[in-house]
Design an enzyme around this catalytic site. Sequence first.
Site, short mmCIF file in Angstrom:
data_model
loop_
_atom_site.label_atom_id
_atom_site.label_comp_id
_atom_site.label_asym_id
_atom_site.label_seq_id
_atom_site.Cartn_x
_atom_site.Cartn_y
_atom_site.Cartn_z
N PHE A 179 -0.68 5.94 -4.85
CA PHE A 179 0.61 5.89 -4.14
C PHE A 179 0.92 4.43 -3.84
O PHE A 179 0.15 3.75 -3.17
CB PHE A 179 0.58 6.69 -2.84
CG PHE A 179 1.92 6.75 -2.17
CD1 PHE A 179 2.85 7.70 -2.55
CD2 PHE A 179 2.27 5.84 -1.19
CE1 PHE A 179 4.11 7.75 -1.95
CE2 PHE A 179 3.52 5.87 -0.59
CZ PHE A 179 4.43 6.83 -0.97
N ASP B 284 -3.49 -3.10 -4.49
CA ASP B 284 -2.66 -2.56 -3.42
C ASP B 284 -3.56 -2.39 -2.20
O ASP B 284 -4.38 -1.49 -2.13
CB ASP B 284 -2.07 -1.21 -3.86
CG ASP B 284 -1.23 -0.54 -2.77
OD1 ASP B 284 -1.39 -0.89 -1.59
OD2 ASP B 284 -0.44 0.37 -3.10
N LYS C 170 1.46 -1.95 6.48
CA LYS C 170 0.88 -1.03 7.45
C LYS C 170 0.24 -1.74 8.64
O LYS C 170 0.93 -2.22 9.52
CB LYS C 170 -0.09 -0.08 6.75
CG LYS C 170 0.61 0.96 5.86
CD LYS C 170 -0.32 2.06 5.43
CE LYS C 170 0.36 3.09 4.54
NZ LYS C 170 1.36 3.91 5.23
#
Length: 395
Positions: free
Chosen positions: A134, A218, A247
């Site tokens: 993702f 990522d 995040k």
Amino acid sequence: MNLLATAQKHLYPNYKPAPIVLARGKGCEVFDVEGRRWLDLCAGVAVCSVGHAHPRFTATIAEQAAKLVHVSNYFYNEENILLARELCEKSRFDRAFFCNSGAEANEALFKLARRWFHAKGETRPKIVAYHNAFHGRTMGALSMTGTPKYREGFGQVEGVVHVAYGDLDATSKEMGKDVAAIIVEAVQGEGGVLPPPAGFLAGLRELADRHGALLLFDEVQTGIGRLGRWFGFEGTGVRPDAISLAKGLGGGVPIGAMLTTEALSTALPPGTHGSTFGGNPLASAAARAVLRILEEEKLVTGAKTKGEKLASMLRDLVRDIPKVCESERGEGLLRGLVLQKGFVVRDILPKLADSGVLLTAAGERVLRFSPPLVVTEGELAEGVAAVRKVLSTMA
């Protein structure tokens, strides 16, 4: 006012949130508008790294908001310059680009890879990504995302291929002179909290080097202390060419970043990429506060030790409720409790919320634990006890 009715009337219905209207938080606790308390072990999906309403974090935001919030990228601002230096020093990368989210940071990685080879006169449109990965919801990030249901109805940017996570042979078969980059998560988060098999990341580095491609990590969910080290690539023996962050970096204030080597600093010259709000003083000050708090309160090493405690608690669930629990996996304070086939986590989350604990799903049957890094062992024990009670009734 009935806030739930108002939400259902006016918010665009692309989400399906729990029927809880949260109003405030403190540490690892959140409270709704009526004062009911929940133990937050998801942290806004690994975002609220220093918990809710950390006094030093909130003071920093208030102080910065009273000074300067936004100036655009036509000018430098002090907080962003200092944040860039601090991230580069911690990561040993050389350059930092700032944006607003993980999707934007991964979009920047996508564009960086293609533009780098374009500038060198090479045609390399291909990006190798992984099933169940993702990377975000913008079109480039979505195209690299390896779950077909997320791309349904949108299509994808041409040139992206997906292979099995952990499969070096499958990756090797896709490599060639048309490949710009391989993009991989240090631990697959949304795809089920899947750590890489031994040697996989090192194998990707070797493949990328052999074919002259870039290796991109990522680190949106795994960076900034989540795995018990500052960055997921640390301790793997592998150094990527660039990484994405978001995040936990902002502790709840929207910010994303791309860190690169000096060699890649010419890939996106002025005019090729940008972000209106990226690197604004408020978000930069918030991120700097997060870095200071993590450092001074030893929360990165704490994520490792508390993560080991959590893993032990989850293994006890696997041992004691084998009809429901299959295994546990993960690193640091990113952990997954894998349920047996036939159980669907999203059907269980409401029962956990009723018991006073907030968690999230990672894939269909993985219960994801991504608590604030300030979580205590007592709070972890409280949360696991609630999970035990709910899952025991299902056995």
